[in-house]
Design a protein around this motif. Structure first.
Motif, PDB file in Angstrom:
ATOM      1  N   LEU A   1       0.796  -1.223   0.000  1.00  0.00           N
ATOM      2  CA  LEU A   1       0.000   0.000   0.000  1.00  0.00           C
ATOM      3  C   LEU A   1       0.839   1.289   0.000  1.00  0.00           C
ATOM      4  N   PRO A   2       1.851   1.449   0.872  1.00  0.00           N
ATOM      5  CA  PRO A   2       2.637   2.693   0.829  1.00  0.00           C
ATOM      6  C   PRO A   2       3.321   2.965  -0.507  1.00  0.00           C
ATOM      7  N   PRO A   3       3.974   1.970  -1.156  1.00  0.00           N
ATOM      8  CA  PRO A   3       4.548   2.261  -2.480  1.00  0.00           C
ATOM      9  C   PRO A   3       3.498   2.657  -3.516  1.00  0.00           C
ATOM     10  N   LEU A   4       2.332   2.015  -3.469  1.00  0.00           N
ATOM     11  CA  LEU A   4       1.268   2.382  -4.399  1.00  0.00           C
ATOM     12  C   LEU A   4       0.766   3.791  -4.112  1.00  0.00           C
ATOM     13  N   ALA A   5       0.710   4.169  -2.827  1.00  0.00           N
ATOM     14  CA  ALA A   5       0.285   5.524  -2.464  1.00  0.00           C
ATOM     15  C   ALA A   5       1.259   6.559  -3.017  1.00  0.00           C
ATOM     16  N   LEU A   6       2.563   6.311  -2.883  1.00  0.00           N
ATOM     17  CA  LEU A   6       3.561   7.239  -3.417  1.00  0.00           C
ATOM     18  C   LEU A   6       3.465   7.328  -4.933  1.00  0.00           C
ATOM     19  N   ALA A   7       3.269   6.187  -5.582  1.00  0.00           N
ATOM     20  CA  ALA A   7       3.160   6.182  -7.046  1.00  0.00           C
ATOM     21  C   ALA A   7       1.913   6.930  -7.502  1.00  0.00           C
ATOM     22  N   THR A   8       0.800   6.753  -6.788  1.00  0.00           N
ATOM     23  CA  THR A   8      -0.439   7.454  -7.136  1.00  0.00           C
ATOM     24  C   THR A   8      -0.268   8.957  -6.964  1.00  0.00           C
ATOM     25  N   ALA A   9       0.349   9.362  -5.850  1.00  0.00           N
ATOM     26  CA  ALA A   9       0.563  10.792  -5.602  1.00  0.00           C
ATOM     27  C   ALA A   9       1.427  11.408  -6.695  1.00  0.00           C
ATOM     28  N   ALA A  10       2.491  10.708  -7.090  1.00  0.00           N
ATOM     29  CA  ALA A  10       3.376  11.229  -8.134  1.00  0.00           C
ATOM     30  C   ALA A  10       2.670  11.264  -9.488  1.00  0.00           C
ATOM     31  N   LEU A  11       1.886  10.236  -9.787  1.00  0.00           N
ATOM     32  CA  LEU A  11       1.174  10.168 -11.066  1.00  0.00           C
ATOM     33  C   LEU A  11       0.217  11.344 -11.228  1.00  0.00           C
ATOM     34  N   TYR A  12      -0.598  11.611 -10.203  1.00  0.00           N
ATOM     35  CA  TYR A  12      -1.580  12.688 -10.325  1.00  0.00           C
ATOM     36  C   TYR A  12      -0.943  14.064 -10.192  1.00  0.00           C
ATOM     37  N   ALA A  13       0.184  14.150  -9.499  1.00  0.00           N
ATOM     38  CA  ALA A  13       0.926  15.414  -9.497  1.00  0.00           C
ATOM     39  C   ALA A  13       1.441  15.715 -10.896  1.00  0.00           C
TER      40      ALA A  13
END
Length: 253
Positions: free
Chosen positions: A61-73
């Motif tokens: 979950l934490p790596p996916l959260a970081l990837a999601t945050a970077a993707l939408y940024a």
């Protein structure tokens, strides 16, 4: 049961690909008050679900959260419409709440951090509704130089946009600071890169709407500015957010 709860929470604390649900609902909610309520309530539902989830959170979950945050940024850099940019930024911000521990961040419950993140975004939704009523749409480059034609609205808009991307003393700044101080070096680097993308995207948004010279003869610019009372109401909300940011600093100060 635990996995189902986490997957449902991933809809409300948006993780890719479940983040599509929020973005579709936000795009469909045309009224600014609906968007205002959605931005305030959506992450709170996700955090409430997390409190009921048994057992530790899965390691992915934490790596996916970081990837999601970077993707939408990153997607925010290409967004030309204010509502879309707000939804992308909200998705990016809320995804990072997965990195908070069970006790919250900096000694403050995660629900307060979520509310501090969402507050400026909710104000942006109201401002976007006002701009749409004046111009019929809020696209960068469509009407430039609003700083000259609508100085009060532009001043409030720029300040709110900066608050949304974690300008110092606003709540999201202390949330990001807490995450940076508690994360591993690799996590901190990813957070800083995401933060940079937010700032870059907000600068492009402001440049495309506020900066430039307005044509005083164009009919599109013959619209009313915010009233003094409304401008002061927004200013009071931003001051309250600043005070809330100091509260969210918790053990950091």
């Amino acid at each position: 049961m635990a996995m189902a709860t986490y997957l449902l929470a991933a809809v409300f604390l948006p993780l890719f690909p479940f983040s599509a649900v929020f973005n579709a609902l936000f795009a469909g909610a045309q009224h600014s008050l609906l968007r205002f309520g959605l931005l305030l309530a959506w992450p709170q539902i996700g955090l409430a679900l997390l409190q009921t989830a048994p057992g530790p959170r899965p390691d992915w979950l934490p790596p996916l959260a970081l990837a999601t945050a970077a993707l939408y940024a990153f997607r925010g850099l290409a967004a030309r419409e204010l509502g879309q940019w707000t939804a992308y930024l909200a998705t990016s911000l809320w995804a990072l709440l997965w990195l908070a521990g069970p006790g919250g961040l900096a000694g403050v419950a995660t629900q307060w951090h979520a509310l501090g993140m969402s507050g400026p975004l909710a104000l942006l939704a109201l401002l976007g509704g006002g701009l749409e009523r004046r111009f019929g749409g809020v696209y960068t480059g469509l009407y430039i130089g609003l700083g000259q034609s609508l100085p009060r609205l532009s001043g409030v808009f720029v300040t709110t946009a900066m608050a949304s991307v974690a300008l110092p003393l606003f709540p999201a700044f202390f949330t990001m600071l807490a995450l940076l101080m508690t994360g591993a070096p690799a996590v901190s680097l990813a957070l800083l890169a995401t933060w940079l993308l937010w700032s870059w995207a907000s600068a492009r948004l402001v440049q495309g709407l506020v900066v430039g010279s307005a044509d005083p003869d164009a009919a599109a610019y013959r619209v009313s500015d915010l009233s003094s009372l409304t401008a002061w109401a927004y200013a009071a909300a931003l001051i309250a957010l600043t005070v809330g940011g100091v509260f969210l600093s918790g053990d950091l100060l």
